[in-house]
Design an enzyme around this catalytic site. Structure first.
Site, PDB file in Angstrom:
ATOM      1  N   TYR A  59      97.352 -53.373  75.685  1.00  0.00           N
ATOM      2  CA  TYR A  59      98.551 -53.304  76.517  1.00  0.00           C
ATOM      3  C   TYR A  59      99.363 -52.036  76.235  1.00  0.00           C
ATOM      4  O   TYR A  59     100.220 -51.657  77.027  1.00  0.00           O
ATOM      5  CB  TYR A  59      99.444 -54.538  76.313  1.00  0.00           C
ATOM      6  CG  TYR A  59      98.817 -55.836  76.788  1.00  0.00           C
ATOM      7  CD1 TYR A  59      97.674 -55.832  77.563  1.00  0.00           C
ATOM      8  CD2 TYR A  59      99.373 -57.061  76.466  1.00  0.00           C
ATOM      9  CE1 TYR A  59      97.087 -57.008  78.002  1.00  0.00           C
ATOM     10  CE2 TYR A  59      98.795 -58.248  76.901  1.00  0.00           C
ATOM     11  CZ  TYR A  59      97.645 -58.213  77.666  1.00  0.00           C
ATOM     12  OH  TYR A  59      97.073 -59.374  78.098  1.00  0.00           O
ATOM     13  N   ASP A 108      97.539 -69.314  75.790  1.00  0.00           N
ATOM     14  CA  ASP A 108      97.795 -70.115  76.989  1.00  0.00           C
ATOM     15  C   ASP A 108      96.791 -71.261  77.095  1.00  0.00           C
ATOM     16  O   ASP A 108      97.153 -72.381  77.484  1.00  0.00           O
ATOM     17  CB  ASP A 108      97.712 -69.247  78.252  1.00  0.00           C
ATOM     18  CG  ASP A 108      99.078 -68.698  78.646  1.00  0.00           C
ATOM     19  OD1 ASP A 108      99.991 -68.751  77.801  1.00  0.00           O
ATOM     20  OD2 ASP A 108      99.229 -68.217  79.781  1.00  0.00           O
ATOM     21  N   LYS A 139      85.910 -59.311  69.000  1.00  0.00           N
ATOM     22  CA  LYS A 139      84.676 -59.098  69.765  1.00  0.00           C
ATOM     23  C   LYS A 139      83.901 -58.000  69.029  1.00  0.00           C
ATOM     24  O   LYS A 139      83.540 -56.954  69.599  1.00  0.00           O
ATOM     25  CB  LYS A 139      85.050 -58.704  71.208  1.00  0.00           C
ATOM     26  CG  LYS A 139      83.892 -58.672  72.177  1.00  0.00           C
ATOM     27  CD  LYS A 139      83.376 -60.039  72.578  1.00  0.00           C
ATOM     28  CE  LYS A 139      82.169 -59.907  73.480  1.00  0.00           C
ATOM     29  NZ  LYS A 139      81.437 -61.166  73.676  1.00  0.00           N
ATOM     30  N   ASP A 193      96.835 -63.360  74.167  1.00  0.00           N
ATOM     31  CA  ASP A 193      97.535 -63.713  75.398  1.00  0.00           C
ATOM     32  C   ASP A 193      96.784 -64.848  76.085  1.00  0.00           C
ATOM     33  O   ASP A 193      97.362 -65.865  76.501  1.00  0.00           O
ATOM     34  CB  ASP A 193      97.573 -62.466  76.301  1.00  0.00           C
ATOM     35  CG  ASP A 193      98.526 -62.610  77.468  1.00  0.00           C
ATOM     36  OD1 ASP A 193      99.151 -63.674  77.590  1.00  0.00           O
ATOM     37  OD2 ASP A 193      98.628 -61.665  78.268  1.00  0.00           O
ATOM     38  N   ASP A 239      84.627 -65.035  72.993  1.00  0.00           N
ATOM     39  CA  ASP A 239      84.017 -65.911  74.000  1.00  0.00           C
ATOM     40  C   ASP A 239      83.704 -67.279  73.391  1.00  0.00           C
ATOM     41  O   ASP A 239      83.972 -68.330  73.990  1.00  0.00           O
ATOM     42  CB  ASP A 239      82.768 -65.267  74.622  1.00  0.00           C
ATOM     43  CG  ASP A 239      81.888 -64.548  73.610  1.00  0.00           C
ATOM     44  OD1 ASP A 239      82.338 -64.311  72.471  1.00  0.00           O
ATOM     45  OD2 ASP A 239      80.733 -64.237  73.942  1.00  0.00           O
TER      46      ASP A 239
END
Ligand code: NAD
Length: 363
Positions: free
Chosen positions: A143, A254, A194, A250, A226
């Protein structure tokens, strides 16, 4: 001896002022019982600040926050300000607050309260007893990495670019928060990356692994993002504390939140290296029910509990608030968003009164 704390209150917009009023009453009541004194100062942020000053985060608000021990925020935003230019939008005020206070660690618990298990989408046996803390890096990663932007290639095609980057020190500081958080919980930390594909993740994994030596009481594991997403839905009870970068955090926070089934119940904390943290509900300003005394104030009240635990080092007072929330739910009190058959419907204020009555019995 009385401990005194200066707390900045940022009620913001929509249901913000209604839920903040309940949290302040609860803090005062627990404070009286536990010899804690709070000096509250209210300041403007978001749409309320735009209306009063033209800016979503006035300098005076940031200065007040910096001068306090902790910041309790409700929510910002609403239809009225949706079409303003980006720099004048309420959300810009929130980002500026995080940047201004150097808040690089976001702590989001996803705890299933036994009384609300049926509000969750997965099966009861999957979610019953889930108690996860997601520690998300908040000011680095893709970001914020550079280069970023829209560019034109030699052939005239548009090319959108963002860069996922972390430095040693950025990883170390979020790692420290995560290991210390796991120490305060069940001592298990799962780092998500990852690293099979991304160099930035390989560095992340190397640094977190190296830090584990300093925390012999914490058991560290690693998962690729994943697989972590899959495991969160398949068997979330395997997780205690999760640490991950900005983008993965992020998304995973959620997903973890949805396990609980009720957005009006979820608190969060954003912490920096030193200075005050910001404690706020995960939900927004709910303009659709603002001013109607319908909002669920419990995420705000639980944010106040997080403030006591992580910001003011008053875990016993935090326990007391969490216990009060538990008891009013046991007694059957429900706001509209978590209402189910046979329960007692209460308003936002009504939930506050039930909490105060319960806290009164703790004397
Ligand atoms: P929202 O979280 O405000 O509302 C989503 C739905 O959940 C609505 O139906 C709302 O009524 C309900 N809800 C949310 N909190 C509730 C509570 N405490 N009690 C009962 N019901 C509750 O999200 P949204 O509708 O996407 O956004 C509304 C505004 O909030 C927008 O302006 C958005 O930008 C802003 N927002 C702010 C924050 C923040 O302050 N951190 C976070 C998310 C959204």
């Amino acid at each position: 001896m009385t401990s005194s704390y200066r707390i900045t209150l940022l009620p913001g917009d929509g249901i913000g002022p209604e839920i903040m009023a309940v949290a302040v009453d609860v803090l005062k009541a627990v404070g009286r019982q536990m010899d804690l004194s709070f000096e509250f100062e209210e300041a403007l942020i978001g749409g309320a600040a735009i209306d009063a000053t033209g800016e979503p985060l006035p300098q005076a608000t940031l200065d007040t926050c910096k001068g306090s021990d902790a910041v309790l925020l409700a929510a910002i935003g609403g239809y009225k300000w949706d079409n303003l230019p980006r720099h004048q939008r309420p959300e810009t005020g929130l980002l500026a607050l995080r940047a201004g206070l150097g808040l690089f660690a976001n702590l989001r618990p996803a705890t299933i309260l036994p009384q609300l298990v049926d509000a969750s989408s997965p099966k009861r046996e999957v979610v019953e007893g889930v108690d996860i803390m997601v520690v998300r890096e908040l000011t680095g990663g893709i970001y914020f990495g550079t280069p970023k932007g829209l560019f034109e290639t030699e052939t005239g095609e548009k090319r959108g670019v963002n860069t996922m980057a972390y430095t040693d020190s950025e990883i170390d500081r979020i790692g420290k928060v995560a290991f210390e958080t796991a120490q305060k919980r069940r001592g298990q930390l799962c780092s998500v990356d990852k690293a099979n594909v991304l160099e930035v993740s390989q560095l992340w994994r190397d640094r977190i692994t190296a830090m584990a030596e300093d925390y012999p009481d914490v058991t560290l594991s690693h998962l690729y993002v994943d697989n972590a997403a899959m495991q969160l839905i398949r068997w979330p009870k395997q997780f205690d504390t999760i640490v991950t970068g900005n983008l993965f955090g992020d998304i995973l926070s959620d997903a973890a939140a949805m396990l609980t089934g009720s957005i009006g119940m979820l608190p969060s904390a954003s912490l920096g290296a030193d200075g005050p943290g910001v404690y706020e509900p995960v939900h927004g300003s709910a303009p659709d029910i603002a001013g109607q005394d319908k909002a669920n104030p419990l995420a705000q009240v639980l944010s106040a509990a997080m403030m006591l635990r992580y910001g003011l080092n008053q875990p016993a007072a935090a326990d007391r608030i969490e216990q009060a929330v538990n008891r009013v739910l046991n007694q059957g009190y429900r706001t509209g968003d978590i209402m189910s058959e046979g329960m007692i419907a209460v308003s936002c204020k009504g939930m506050g009164e039930a909490l105060l009555a319960t806290i009164d019995t703790f004397k």
